[in-house]
Scaffold this active site. Structure first.
Site, PDB file in Angstrom:
ATOM      1  N   CYS A 178      -3.663  -3.524   3.001  1.00 54.67           N
ATOM      2  CA  CYS A 178      -3.465  -3.303   1.566  1.00 54.67           C
ATOM      3  C   CYS A 178      -3.387  -1.812   1.251  1.00 54.67           C
ATOM      4  O   CYS A 178      -4.420  -1.155   1.093  1.00 54.67           O
ATOM      5  CB  CYS A 178      -4.599  -3.943   0.763  1.00 54.67           C
ATOM      6  SG  CYS A 178      -4.394  -3.751  -1.027  1.00 54.67           S
TER       7      CYS A 178
ATOM      8  N   CYS B 277      -5.114  -0.811  -2.151  1.00 52.98           N
ATOM      9  CA  CYS B 277      -6.581  -0.797  -2.157  1.00 52.98           C
ATOM     10  C   CYS B 277      -7.136   0.352  -1.324  1.00 52.98           C
ATOM     11  O   CYS B 277      -8.028   1.084  -1.751  1.00 52.98           O
ATOM     12  CB  CYS B 277      -7.125  -2.109  -1.603  1.00 52.98           C
ATOM     13  SG  CYS B 277      -6.629  -3.567  -2.515  1.00 52.98           S
ATOM     14  N   ASP B 278      -6.629   0.479  -0.111  1.00 53.15           N
ATOM     15  CA  ASP B 278      -7.262   1.352   0.873  1.00 53.15           C
ATOM     16  C   ASP B 278      -6.590   2.709   1.023  1.00 53.15           C
ATOM     17  O   ASP B 278      -7.147   3.605   1.660  1.00 53.15           O
ATOM     18  CB  ASP B 278      -7.295   0.650   2.234  1.00 53.15           C
ATOM     19  CG  ASP B 278      -8.064  -0.664   2.172  1.00 53.15           C
ATOM     20  OD1 ASP B 278      -8.924  -0.792   1.285  1.00 53.15           O
ATOM     21  OD2 ASP B 278      -7.805  -1.552   2.999  1.00 53.15           O
TER      22      ASP B 278
END
Length: 521
Positions: free
Chosen positions: A345, A348-349
């Site tokens: 992701c 997200c990361d």
């Protein structure tokens, strides 16, 4: 900090408070502390039930603040900024602390209140993470309901030193009592089940007592939700079982091709799907995964779905809509360093790799979009594509080729993820033309190589193709009478949300047609 529109909306929410809320900040001389102080002061001005004070003597992270009631120290704590995707988490924490009830099932709330034991949770999040709010909100609610449960939501961008010390390379990352608890999206039910060790057995016993359904839908993504609505509207007994409502949609950020909805986000669409299903008489069974399909012994008999928790559900017809998951590279080191540099992701990361070198595996639309997004955050991106050319849309290819900190390597077969025992330090790939092996030093690997259907549990029960997709006909019928399938887990081409919803509706209509034409055995 808050614009006029946000203040107006928040003031309306704070009118729902039934008891006073106190915001206790522990600050230092940093710019982030000044930002948080301004935010909390603005919130306190919006309601006479909210007060704000500082106590910089507390032995807690700085900057941080506790949301509690006067005279109490119970409640959730935010360390760092609760803006971005986490602003909703802040608003909900204020409401719950102020006496406004949660919409979760009463039985689940009572289960949380009855949890025995002392648990101190810490959740690391990033402001751009669309998966983090679910986890933060779940643990915040638990901290509000049970005085023996504490929770601190920590902005990884503010506490970068902790991210490094704890080797956090994927968010949300949850620790409990100093030890790793989980990583990635988790529902409240899943978290409670991990804490309350007897919950799974009790849930299985309760499910075993359910009467047989006319139609049981396995999978609660867009296809499953559409099937549930169409089935319930026919007035038949409908069950909808899934691990997480929304499915793969929850991992999608921007959605701009769902006709009649010009632009939305995955979480918003998933919420809308759930709200629509809740308008009908559908028995929704959350946080349950199927482990086996046992077809009916005779036509018109009851099919059985065995769950991973040990329960058995029965139905006259079944609709399988279990969707798909991210495909793995299946190379040495991938499993070992998953969430320690190997991630799926970028939204997200990505912020966790600020200023570092990363790789993106895959040259399709998802991979190229990831490379473009990451290029604005990290030091350098290496995009590796197995084929002789990228398969992304030309406009995306033109964009990624224009970026100075992105290298594109074609005919590259990733062969190994390299690590130092605790985190990723590089990867190896084979040049498919020359056969030479090359090494790339980096800190993160974002895997974007497509999807794998969630059908492993159907081995031997019905026909699938070599990709694992369920083989269906034009009416969503499978090789087993009375069992239908829809969405990304099937052979239907073009894995799109709008196609999945249409297929779910079609499967429901086909199942209903089967029911009215088949005698009960």
């Amino acid at each position: 900090m808050l614009d006029t529109n946000m203040k107006t909306q928040l003031r309306a929410y704070l009118e729902k408070l039934t008891k006073p809320v106190e915001l206790i900040a522990t600050l230092d001389d940093s710019a982030k502390s000044a930002e948080i102080k301004e935010l909390l002061a603005e919130i306190a001005e919006l309601s006479d039930k909210v007060t704000f004070k500082e106590d910089n003597t507390l032995p807690v992270r700085k900057p941080s603040f506790l949301i509690t009631n006067p005279g109490s120290q119970q409640g959730p704590r935010f360390a760092g900024s609760p803006l971005g995707h986490e602003f909703t988490s802040l608003v909900l924490a204020l409401l719950w602390t102020g006496g406004h009830p949660s919409k979760e099932a009463q039985s689940l709330l009572e289960q949380i209140r009855d949890i025995d034991g002392d648990f101190e949770f810490e959740t690391y999040y990033s402001l751009s993470c669309h998966n983090c709010p679910d986890v933060v909100q779940a643990l915040n609610l638990m901290a509000v309901l049970n005085p023996r449960i504490k929770h601190t939501a920590i902005d990884g961008g503010t506490f970068q030193n902790e991210i490094t010390e704890r080797n956090v390379m994927g968010v949300p990352a949850v620790f409990v009592n100093g030890k790793e608890f989980g990583q990635g999206r988790m529902t409240l039910t899943e978290i409670v089940a991990k804490v309350d060790t007897g919950a799974e057995k009790r849930a299985a016993e309760a499910l075993n007592k359910r009467d047989a359904y006319d139609v049981l839908i396995v999978g609660s993504g867009p296809a499953g939700a559409a099937a549930a609505v169409y089935s319930a509207r026919k007035g038949i007994r409908t069950g909808l079982m899934g691990e997480r409502f929304g499915g793969q949609v929850l991992d999608t950020v921007d959605i701009e091709n769902y006709i009649s909805v010009p632009k939305t986000e995955g979480q918003k669409l998933a919420g809308a799907l759930k709200a629509h299903v809740s308008d009908y008489d559908v028995d929704v069974i959350d946080s349950q995964s199927a482990s086996k399909l046992v077809p009916a012994a005779t036509e018109g008999g009851l099919h059985q779905i065995e769950t991973a928790s040990g329960a058995v559900l029965k139905a006259r017809s079944i609709i399988i809509a279990t969707g798909a998951k991210w495909r793995n590279m299946n190379v040495p080191g991938e499993d070992q360093y998953r969430t320690k540099g190997v991630t799926y992701c970028p939204h997200c990361d990505g912020p966790l790799f600020k200023g570092k070198r990363v790789a993106v595996i895959g040259g399709g639309n998802s991979g190229v979009e990831a490379a473009i997004d990451l290029a604005g955050i990290v030091e350098h991106v290496t995009l590796l594509e197995f084929a002789p050319e990228m398969k992304a849309d030309q406009v995306l290819q033109d964009k990624v080729r224009s970026l100075k900190n992105v290298d594109i390597i074609l005919n590259a077969q990733t062969t190994e993820v390299k690590g130092d025992g605790s985190k990723v330090v590089g990867l190896e790939y084979r040049d498919r033309v020359s056969g030479d092996i090359h090494s790339v030093a980096l800190a993160g690997i974002f895997v974007q190589i497509g999807l794998l259907p969630n059908t492993h549990w159907l081995e031997g029960a019905l026909e699938r193709n070599r990709m694992g997709e369920i083989i269906i006909d034009a009416k969503c019928e499978t090789s087993v009478k009375g069992v239908f399938a829809a969405g990304d887990c099937t052979t239907v081409p073009y894995k799109q949300i709008i196609i999945a919803t249409g297929e779910g509706a079609k499967a429901s209509l086909s199942a209903f047609d089967y029911l009215i034409r088949t005698k009960i055995a």
